[in-house]
Design a protein around this motif. Sequence first.
Motif, PDB file in Angstrom:
ATOM      1  N   GLU A  52      40.699  30.289  47.022  1.00  0.00           N
ATOM      2  CA  GLU A  52      39.431  30.875  47.452  1.00  0.00           C
ATOM      3  C   GLU A  52      38.383  29.804  47.748  1.00  0.00           C
ATOM      4  O   GLU A  52      37.192  30.071  47.790  1.00  0.00           O
ATOM      5  CB  GLU A  52      38.913  31.849  46.392  1.00  0.00           C
ATOM      6  N   ASP A  85      38.622  30.259  40.436  1.00  0.00           N
ATOM      7  CA  ASP A  85      38.652  31.535  41.162  1.00  0.00           C
ATOM      8  C   ASP A  85      38.732  32.710  40.193  1.00  0.00           C
ATOM      9  O   ASP A  85      37.951  33.663  40.261  1.00  0.00           O
ATOM     10  CB  ASP A  85      39.858  31.591  42.108  1.00  0.00           C
ATOM     11  N   GLY A  86      39.700  32.649  39.289  1.00  0.00           N
ATOM     12  CA  GLY A  86      39.882  33.728  38.334  1.00  0.00           C
ATOM     13  C   GLY A  86      38.705  33.841  37.382  1.00  0.00           C
ATOM     14  O   GLY A  86      38.277  34.948  37.029  1.00  0.00           O
ATOM     15  N   TYR A 111      35.784  35.582  39.019  1.00  0.00           N
ATOM     16  CA  TYR A 111      36.089  36.999  39.171  1.00  0.00           C
ATOM     17  C   TYR A 111      35.962  37.721  37.832  1.00  0.00           C
ATOM     18  O   TYR A 111      35.450  38.839  37.757  1.00  0.00           O
ATOM     19  CB  TYR A 111      37.505  37.161  39.733  1.00  0.00           C
ATOM     20  N   ARG A 170      43.625  34.003  41.358  1.00  0.00           N
ATOM     21  CA  ARG A 170      43.378  35.121  42.264  1.00  0.00           C
ATOM     22  C   ARG A 170      44.553  35.396  43.202  1.00  0.00           C
ATOM     23  O   ARG A 170      44.511  36.336  43.982  1.00  0.00           O
ATOM     24  CB  ARG A 170      42.086  34.890  43.052  1.00  0.00           C
TER      25      ARG A 170
END
Length: 359
Positions: free
Chosen positions: A107, A175-176, A179, A191
């Motif tokens: 991402e 990324d995770g 989120y 992700r």
Amino acid sequence: MSDRYKVVLEGQRRAILWEYERNAEEIDRDGDGVLTLSEFAATAARLPGRLSTDEDYALNMAYEYTGLQTPYAGGYPNSGGVEARMREIAESHPDVVALRLLGGTPEHRSVWALRLGPPTAADRPKVAIISGQHAREWIGPQVALAAARTLLEDPSQNPLLQKFEVWILPLANPDGYDYSLSTEAMWRKNRRGVDLNRNFAADFRRQGDTEDNFRDDWGGSDHPESAQFRGKGPASEPETRFMQGILDLPGMIGVVDVHGFGNKIVLPNHPTKADEALYTRVSSAMSLALGDDYEVLRYEKLYPITGHLGAYADHLGIPGITLEVGRAFQPNPDKIDALCRQAVEGIVAYIRALPPRDE
């Protein structure tokens, strides 16, 4: 939403998500259709390896069951905030800190590491502190940043940087993590849906565990919907490759992988390639520093695991220790400083217990 079960949060009864109804039947001990924090806390007895929990664990579960975002999210920095703190550390100690870009994520976020030690430290033994593999374990990056500050700013620890070059990767899965902070607090993977701590290129899949049969999965899953999905192949994820790249550095002799939660010091299973006496030496030092709150054990006493960072480190002959910090995935922000101070004591003890190069 479920029409059978509710949770009391923020003074209101809120329906749980229908997908948790089956679990709710077991949690609702008094059968009144209302899941209380004490009932959520009681589920800890079924966790593997006697993982230690507290009221924050119960609150984390309650918010997960309702699909609401925990108010604790506001007490933690996002990936941009973590990067900003890393830059502050590097700019405050330009003679002994370098900020290294490891690469980009799917991402398009950046993964950064701090290299601690004067430029002349390049020929010294290297130690790594890695955290933030699992998105929902918000305390990890805070511990890693606190470790950097302690090693740099505590005069009693400064001599370690004359002996070792220390690499600190606070947030392996930005990324995770972002989120999890913004959208789904209990999100664990990157992700692309891969559990990074099942994706390392060591012990990736046990014999008899076939890729096309989910029923024989052991230590990780081949099912993309699983929270332990190991990915399509060893080190398939860029984030995993960045971590492996640090461990592959010449002269790397130790690594602590910071997770949350459980108050555990976890060692790889037998047999190991790293020296068994060295595992005993470093884990005993950590246990002494962390106190009775923390238990030393092997992964086999917790749960089956394959393809994890500790296995990769051990494959290289490095004593890889997993440090499970605190008693909840997302501790109350009021507890961050105390948890970090305690965890850093354990990490420093680990580094101090590593033998000199000529030993």
